[in-house]
Write an enzyme that holds these catalytic residues in place. Structure first.
Site, PDB file in Angstrom:
ATOM      1  N   TYR A  52       0.871  -1.224  -0.134  1.00 27.88           N
ATOM      2  CA  TYR A  52       0.107  -0.110   0.117  1.00 27.88           C
ATOM      3  C   TYR A  52       0.802   1.487  -0.164  1.00 27.88           C
ATOM      4  CZ  TYR A  52      -3.905  -3.535   1.626  1.00 27.88           C
ATOM      5  OH  TYR A  52      -4.588  -4.630   2.020  1.00 27.88           O
ATOM      6  N   HIS A 111       0.284 -11.903   1.362  1.00 24.02           N
ATOM      7  CA  HIS A 111      -0.589 -10.971   0.520  1.00 24.02           C
ATOM      8  C   HIS A 111      -1.009 -11.845  -0.610  1.00 24.02           C
ATOM      9  CE1 HIS A 111      -1.500  -6.562  -0.115  1.00 24.02           C
ATOM     10  NE2 HIS A 111      -2.976  -7.593  -0.667  1.00 24.02           N
TER      11      HIS A 111
END
Length: 281
Positions: A52, A111
């Site tokens: 992010y 992830h």
């Protein structure tokens, strides 16, 4: 407020997502206030990832929680597939910890799957756990075959959660993955729980969602979140950079939808009747 177990820890069923946060200097102060307002309202789970903003989200979270009792918080972070190897994970984790201003994360997620053998990633996650840099580990964007492969590995049954996209408009995982996870006792973390972009508008403006919202004197956003956590084994992590909206999101954990509410929503947004491709954003 609804709660659920993530590993051995009980947490509120509504957390704080941070995807797309920390990228703009103009909104940084308000985003920090939004995280703090959500915590003050009763959320203690904050979900972020190295991906992010290439660490900018982690840095934002670190600033937001700098003066908050660390023991009160439950921090979720994620390692990219390219860093999920024995020779790279710890270095990346150390970078994340520095940005967050902490010496451990409560839940560290792989992830999504990449080129590194899954067995190597699991072994390395377990090593990070032994070193005390993570309390628990889990996965993200895993479908049913991935989860079954994971549980066949040594130590794979220690997975604490799987984070997948899930909302009223994207129910594909209900066909096989979610029932299996419930049988295994593996919680779901629902990202994008109120949808995104045009799809979000289609949900919050839908007549059925609005009708249920009126019954509960709630916002359509809150109904979508209450729906996502209705099974008692799902954590929803909506993202908001607005303090009031963040508080409203947390308060959705106080709403219990009735059988009539759920039937009305099911009619307009039916359960899947066949296997669907995993929805990934």
């Amino acid at each position: 407020m609804k709660d659920l177990h993530l590993g051995d820890r009980m947490v509120p069923a509504i957390g704080l997502g941070t995807w797309h946060m920390g990228d703009s200097a103009a909104t940084r102060s308000t985003e920090i206030k939004a995280i703090q307002a959500g915590i003050d309202a009763g959320a203690n789970v904050i979900d972020t990832a190295e991906m992010y903003g290439n660490g900018r989200s982690e840095k934002l979270v670190g600033e937001a929680i700098a003066n908050i009792n660390r023991d009160h918080l439950f921090l979720i972070d994620k390692v990219l597939p390219s860093n999920a190897s024995a020779d790279r994970m710890e270095h990346r984790l150390d970078t994340s910890l520095k940005l967050l201003g902490t010496d451990y994360v409560d839940l560290y997620l792989y992830h999504w799957r990449g080129a590194v053998p899954l067995s190597e990633t699991v072994e390395t996650l377990q090593l990070m756990q032994k070193k005390g840099k993570i309390k628990r580990w889990g996965v993200s964007n895993f479908d049913l075959p991935d989860m079954k492969e994971l549980l066949d590995l040594p130590g794979g049954d220690q997975v604490a959660a799987n984070e997948d996209l899930y909302n009223l408009g994207s129910r594909g995982i209900e066909y096989s993955l979610l029932p299996w996870q419930r049988q295994q006792g593996i919680p779901l973390i629902a990202y994008t729980p109120v949808a995104a972009g045009d799809e979000r508008g289609q949900l919050i403006n839908h007549s059925a969602v609005k009708e249920v919202a009126e019954v509960h004197h709630a916002t359509p956003w809150q109904i979508l979140l209450a729906w996502a956590i209705r099974d008692g084994s799902t954590l929803a992590i909506p993202q908001s950079g607005d303090p009031k909206h963040a508080v409203d999101n947390v308060k959705a954990g106080l709403i219990t939808l009735s059988d009539d509410d759920l039937a009305k929503l099911d009619t307009q947004f039916p359960k899947p009747t066949s296997k669907q491709p995993l929805d990934i954003r």
